[in-house]
Design a protein around this motif. Structure first.
Motif, PDB file in Angstrom:
ATOM      1  N   PRO A 129       0.503  -0.101  -7.128  1.00 25.51           N
ATOM      2  CA  PRO A 129      -0.787   0.442  -7.569  1.00 25.51           C
ATOM      3  C   PRO A 129      -0.913   1.909  -7.179  1.00 25.51           C
ATOM      4  O   PRO A 129      -0.303   2.366  -6.211  1.00 25.51           O
TER       5      PRO A 129
ATOM      6  N   CYS B 264      -3.162   3.511  -5.741  1.00 23.51           N
ATOM      7  CA  CYS B 264      -3.709   3.778  -4.412  1.00 23.51           C
ATOM      8  C   CYS B 264      -2.619   3.857  -3.346  1.00 23.51           C
ATOM      9  O   CYS B 264      -2.846   4.419  -2.261  1.00 23.51           O
TER      10      CYS B 264
ATOM     11  N   GLN C 163      -3.403  -1.803 -11.756  1.00 22.39           N
ATOM     12  CA  GLN C 163      -3.434  -3.219 -11.423  1.00 22.39           C
ATOM     13  C   GLN C 163      -2.965  -3.423  -9.984  1.00 22.39           C
ATOM     14  O   GLN C 163      -2.158  -2.655  -9.466  1.00 22.39           O
ATOM     15  N   HIS C 164      -3.471  -4.469  -9.360  1.00 19.27           N
ATOM     16  CA  HIS C 164      -3.122  -4.756  -7.971  1.00 19.27           C
ATOM     17  C   HIS C 164      -2.220  -5.975  -7.843  1.00 19.27           C
ATOM     18  O   HIS C 164      -1.992  -6.460  -6.739  1.00 19.27           O
TER      19      HIS C 164
ATOM     20  N   VAL D 273       1.653  -5.209  -3.864  1.00 22.10           N
ATOM     21  CA  VAL D 273       0.413  -5.780  -4.366  1.00 22.10           C
ATOM     22  C   VAL D 273      -0.658  -5.671  -3.294  1.00 22.10           C
ATOM     23  O   VAL D 273      -0.373  -5.585  -2.095  1.00 22.10           O
ATOM     24  N   TYR D 274      -1.905  -5.689  -3.746  1.00 22.18           N
ATOM     25  CA  TYR D 274      -3.056  -5.560  -2.850  1.00 22.18           C
ATOM     26  C   TYR D 274      -3.947  -6.776  -3.021  1.00 22.18           C
ATOM     27  O   TYR D 274      -4.165  -7.253  -4.143  1.00 22.18           O
TER      28      TYR D 274
ATOM     29  N   GLN E  89      -8.431  -7.645   3.259  1.00 25.17           N
ATOM     30  CA  GLN E  89      -7.415  -7.433   2.226  1.00 25.17           C
ATOM     31  C   GLN E  89      -6.216  -6.715   2.847  1.00 25.17           C
ATOM     32  O   GLN E  89      -6.328  -6.087   3.905  1.00 25.17           O
TER      33      GLN E  89
ATOM     34  N   TYR F  41      -1.880  -5.097   1.983  1.00 24.85           N
ATOM     35  CA  TYR F  41      -0.830  -4.693   1.049  1.00 24.85           C
ATOM     36  C   TYR F  41       0.439  -5.466   1.393  1.00 24.85           C
ATOM     37  O   TYR F  41       0.816  -5.579   2.571  1.00 24.85           O
TER      38      TYR F  41
END
Length: 294
Positions: free
Chosen positions: A98, A100, A128-129, A143-144, A263, A265
């Motif tokens: 992603p 971020c 997208q995460h 992914v997050y 959350q 990563y």
């Protein structure tokens, strides 16, 4: 231009010259003895001279055959070497992440390429995460969110930790930023189209500000951090991702409060790809890099 002899016939000559026996050559080539004999006869006709002397007890090379044999052998050795070299040339690993993650991931991938130019990586960024390896042709992805399920192999990189950040110039400027209440006097910058990150941090801080809905919203964390570093306002950022900015002094933390959101990563890859040594090396290296930030 002189027409070259057929490559299959030259290969048959090479194998036959090594064993000097049509029957054994046929076994090695997985063809019939008659096919070996016809290919050799056709090659001799093409060259204009005999390559073998047919004797009662087998075959022997003629003078021309003995002279040609090492040269043909050298040609096929060069072909084998070329095929091996091309076959071992590494294709780039395909990585998805992603946007971020760019402030953390991109500098490390550049460092990886300096250290391991033999294992190239192609990075695809997305808003997208998540990733679906059944439909997307990636070797691995960042992914997050919550912990991935059992369908993929995963490595925890770091947890999301929200904290306000701003430029050193804004912090030292005429408008104070010493207490949570001082946020009322500054523009709040949001890394998403909603204001959930600021709301989560302010809730833990026990602070209420009336200007939370009046700030600037951005599509990516990267844009919010860039604007914050220019002294425009105070952004809410993920401490785990902006270490380079903090270390370089482009951004500072006005408050010593980092809020974990639950959350995180994760580095994920399909189980089928887990045995690839180059991918495994990259995964282990990135996990070690992330461990330095915890």
């Amino acid at each position: 231009m002189k027409r070259l002899p057929p490559l299959p016939a030259l290969h048959t000559f090479l194998v036959t010259a090594q064993c000097c026996n049509f029957t054994r050559a046929a076994e090695l080539l997985h063809i019939t003895q008659g096919a070996v004999s016809r290919q050799i006869a056709g090659l001799e006709s093409h060259l204009g001279y005999a390559l073998f002397q047919r004797q009662a007890r087998g075959l022997s090379l003629t003078a021309q055959g003995r002279e040609l044999f090492p040269r043909i052998q050298q040609v096929f050795n060069l072909i084998d070497e070329a095929v091996d070299q091309v076959g071992t040339r590494r294709e780039a690993l395909q990585l998805k992440a992603p946007t971020c993650m760019m402030r953390w991931l991109l500098p490390r991938l550049l460092q990886w390429q300096k250290e391991r130019p033999d294992v190239p990586v192609e990075l695809t960024t997305t808003v997208q995460h998540a990733v679906d390896f059944r439909r997307e042709e990636f070797d691995a992805a960042v992914v997050y969110g919550a912990a991935p399920g059992p369908a993929v192999a995963s490595h925890h990189l770091f947890d999301e930790q929200l904290t306000p950040v701003c430029s050193p110039q804004l912090l030292a400027g005429p408008v104070p930023l010493n207490s949570f209440a001082d946020l009322e006097q500054h523009m709040l910058l949001h890394p998403t189209r909603d204001q959930r990150d600021w709301e989560a941090w302010l809730k833990v801080a026990g602070a209420r500000v009336s200007n939370i809905g009046k700030g600037q919203h951005f599509d990516t964390l990267d844009l919010a951090m860039t604007v914050a570093s220019q002294g425009t306002g105070v952004a809410i950022g993920d401490w785990s991702l902006i270490g380079e900015d903090l270390s370089a002094g482009r951004l500072v933390m006005p408050f010593d409060l980092r809020v974990r959101t639950g959350q995180a990563y994760y580095l994920v890859y399909p189980e089928r790809a887990g045995t690839a040594p180059q991918l495994r090396e990259l995964m282990e290296w990135l996990v070690a890099q992330a461990a330095e930030r915890v």
